[in-house]
Design a protein around this motif. Structure first.
Motif, PDB file in Angstrom:
ATOM      1  N   THR A  87       0.860  -1.136  -0.116  1.00  0.00           N
ATOM      2  CA  THR A  87       0.099  -0.197  -0.045  1.00  0.00           C
ATOM      3  C   THR A  87       0.856   1.233  -0.182  1.00  0.00           C
ATOM      4  OG1 THR A  87      -1.678   1.184   1.360  1.00  0.00           O
ATOM      5  CG2 THR A  87       0.014  -0.029   2.595  1.00  0.00           C
ATOM      6  N   MET A  88       0.421   2.201  -0.491  1.00  0.00           N
ATOM      7  CA  MET A  88       1.034   3.609  -0.383  1.00  0.00           C
ATOM      8  C   MET A  88       0.445   4.522   0.719  1.00  0.00           C
ATOM      9  SD  MET A  88       0.853   4.834  -4.592  1.00  0.00           S
ATOM     10  CE  MET A  88       1.703   6.437  -4.122  1.00  0.00           C
ATOM     11  N   ASP A  89      -0.022   3.883   1.608  1.00  0.00           N
ATOM     12  CA  ASP A  89      -0.769   5.010   2.633  1.00  0.00           C
ATOM     13  C   ASP A  89       0.087   5.574   3.322  1.00  0.00           C
ATOM     14  OD1 ASP A  89      -3.186   4.105   1.676  1.00  0.00           O
ATOM     15  OD2 ASP A  89      -3.588   2.527   3.515  1.00  0.00           O
ATOM     16  N   ASP A  90       1.171   4.849   3.753  1.00  0.00           N
ATOM     17  CA  ASP A  90       2.320   5.612   4.603  1.00  0.00           C
ATOM     18  C   ASP A  90       3.573   5.848   3.954  1.00  0.00           C
ATOM     19  OD1 ASP A  90       0.920   5.367   6.926  1.00  0.00           O
ATOM     20  OD2 ASP A  90       1.371   3.270   7.175  1.00  0.00           O
ATOM     21  N   SER A  91       3.618   5.947   2.446  1.00  0.00           N
ATOM     22  CA  SER A  91       4.784   6.229   1.669  1.00  0.00           C
ATOM     23  C   SER A  91       5.071   7.697   1.656  1.00  0.00           C
ATOM     24  CB  SER A  91       4.494   5.638   0.358  1.00  0.00           C
ATOM     25  OG  SER A  91       3.509   6.421  -0.516  1.00  0.00           O
TER      26      SER A  91
END
Length: 213
Positions: A87-91
């Motif tokens: 996922t890119m959520d915390d990228s």
């Protein structure tokens, strides 16, 4: 219509590969003939993308060509934690990028070109279906070697930082010249091993878009 779309994408891939060969760099079609696809009925990726990547040699200035559709996403990251999480959520905006080819409609054919501009480990995955596609095989990592190095068109320094102009009541300072800087990341879907290659790739993708829609 479907057969025409496949034919158009095949012609583009062949022409782009010819341009890459002429400039000393390689275009890698991700997944080969299988492309970058996920089968929602079997809940599996079209092929084992990690095995595909293990049989390739990647260098700076090469391109990954994703023959896919808007049912999948193309995420590039240099962060292993982001890659493992699917996922890119915390990228971070500085190490993770999403490519959509400019088309956000569902179930539309896409051809996306991603330049390899950072030496070392690069990660790719699809975070569609809340990360299920990534968890079920739509992910791979590659090791990018130096090779011929970046071509001039991909090896441009970032713009100088903004400097606040002097106020009206302060003396004018002489112009400031800022030198140095590191190569910038190319986050566009299309670039080139040389300026002519970039222009030709952009033209070809534009022609394909007009033929398919």
């Amino acid at each position: 219509m479907a057969s025409n779309t496949k034919l158009n994408l095949t012609v583009i891939a062949l022409l782009v590969t010819t341009v890459a060969a002429a400039t000393g760099y390689t275009n890698h079609t991700v997944g080969g003939d299988a492309g970058w696809f996920f089968d929602s009925k079997t809940n599996t990726s079209a092929i084992d993308y990690s095995s595909w990547a293990a049989n390739q040699t990647f260098n700076l200035g090469d391109y990954l060509i994703f023959r896919t559709s808007t049912n999948q996403t193309v995420i590039q990251t240099y962060n292993e934690t982001t890659y493992r999480s699917c996922t890119m959520d915390d990228s971070s905006d500085t190490d993770t990028f999403q490519y959509d080819g400019g088309n956000t409609n569902f179930d539309q054919s896409l051809t996306i070109a991603v330049a390899l501009t950072i030496e070392g480990t690069n990660y790719y995955f699809s975070d569609a279906d809340d990360g299920v596609q990534c968890q079920r095989g739509m992910a791979f990592e590659i090791l990018v070697s130096h090779g011929n190095g970046l071509p001039p068109s991909l090896n441009k320094p970032p713009p100088p930082p903004y400097i606040e102009p002097p106020g009206g009541d302060s003396a004018q300072s002489p112009p400031i010249t800022i030198t140095g800087g590191s190569p910038s990341l190319n986050n566009g879907a299309v670039g080139g091993g040389a300026e002519s290659r970039a222009m030709l790739c952009s033209f070809l993708f534009g022609v394909a878009g007009s033929l398919m829609f």
